[in-house]
Design an enzyme around this catalytic site. Structure first.
Site, short mmCIF file in Angstrom:
data_model
loop_
_atom_site.label_atom_id
_atom_site.label_comp_id
_atom_site.label_asym_id
_atom_site.label_seq_id
_atom_site.Cartn_x
_atom_site.Cartn_y
_atom_site.Cartn_z
N HIS A 136 -1.91 6.90 -7.49
CA HIS A 136 -1.67 5.30 -7.37
C HIS A 136 -0.38 4.92 -8.50
CE1 HIS A 136 -2.33 0.94 -6.93
NE2 HIS A 136 -2.34 1.23 -5.53
N GLU A 181 3.85 2.91 -1.22
CA GLU A 181 3.66 1.80 -2.12
C GLU A 181 4.88 1.54 -2.88
OE1 GLU A 181 -0.35 0.84 -1.78
OE2 GLU A 181 -0.08 1.91 -3.23
P1 PGA Z 1 -2.18 -4.97 -2.67
O1 PGA Z 1 -2.47 -3.73 -3.19
O2 PGA Z 1 -2.35 -4.57 -1.37
O3 PGA Z 1 -2.78 -5.69 -3.31
O4 PGA Z 1 -0.68 -5.23 -2.50
C1 PGA Z 1 -2.08 -2.30 -2.46
C2 PGA Z 1 -2.35 -1.51 -3.42
O5 PGA Z 1 -2.73 -1.50 -4.58
O6 PGA Z 1 -3.19 -0.05 -3.28
#
Ligand code: PGA
Length: 249
Positions: free
Chosen positions: A108, A165
């Site tokens: 992450h 992401e």
């Molecule tokens: P968020 O986080 O939905 O608060 O943007 C997503 C993540 O970091 O997995």
């Protein structure tokens, strides 16, 4: 047959144990009023101390045994890059055995950014996860696509569930435009097998429909913390499936 959609609720470092209990009690009430298609999957990713609690709930909650019950599984948010042994403070794959985990989040951007995790460390974590039959959910932003892939084995690239992401979208309320997500998926396909493709970053019940067509699931942070917000997302998934179903009609 509906496309399988996986919603991953990443609670990060939020929630005390009583707060997790409160969430599950409320969520159970909401589940009792709904039925789900077996193609909808929810993955809960609480912090390590809450894993046994959620694991026990998954085993015992009656509402998860009823017909049309939502399929829920469990993920850890991280795993040690080392095997069981003298690594104080680390949580190894062995430590996680017996909790009935299916997944583990790896790489992450918050781990990369705040904890300085390199691509190699992340690749080692993936190997540890796979050695315990856990499915790694590998989180990637554009700059990592290739540099991460080159330190992974072919097996690891084939077996990881890739989640795109963008840093700019995590916790900012600024989700990534669908065209950008489609482009990222195309780029990622040069490096990973992508049996499934997950999008994450500021997903809410309002924008979830934008991503279901172009992904196989969503990684949700902030909007997964309250039972009613998470259920609103699942309701949108159901609506989207029903629309897709009648379109196929
Ligand atoms: P968020 O986080 O939905 O608060 O943007 C997503 C993540 O970091 O997995």
């Amino acid at each position: 047959m509906n496309k399988e959609i996986t919603i991953i609720a990443n609670w990060k470092s939020n929630k005390s144990l009583p707060e997790v209990e409160g969430f599950l009690a409320e969520f159970e009430k909401l589940l009792a009023t709904r039925r789900f298609d077996s193609s909808v999957k929810l993955v809960l990713a609480p912090a390590f101390p809450a894993l046994p609690l959620v694991s026990d709930w998954l085993k015992s909650a009656q509402v998860l045994r009823a017909e049309g019950a939502l399929a829920i599984s469990l993920a850890a948010q991280d795993i040690s890059p080392y095997p069981a042994g003298s690594y104080t403070g680390a949580v190894s794959a062995r430590n996680l055995e017996g909790l009935n985990l299916e997944y583990v989040l790896v790489g992450h951007s918050e781990r990369r950014h705040y904890f300085g995790e390199s691509n190699q460390v992340i690749a080692n974590k993936i190997d540890q996860a796979l050695s315990s039959n856990l499915v790694p959910i590998l989180c990637l932003d554009d700059p990592d696509f290739e540099s991460q892939a080159v330190v992974m084995s072919a097996e690891a690239r084939a077996k990881s569930l890739v989640a795109y992401e963008a840093l700019s979208a995590i916790g900012t309320g600024q989700s990534t435009r669908p065209e950008v997500v489609i482009e990222a998926r195309e780029q990622l396909a040069h490096h990973y097998d992508l049996p499934k493709f997950i999008y994450g970053g500021s997903v809410t019940a309002e924008n979830v429909g934008d991503y279901l067509e172009i992904s196989d699931g969503l990684l949700v942070g902030g909007a997964s913390l309250k039972p009613e917000d998470l259920m609103a997302i699942l309701d949108q998934v159901k609506d989207w499936q029903e629309r897709a179903d009648s379109g196929r009609g």
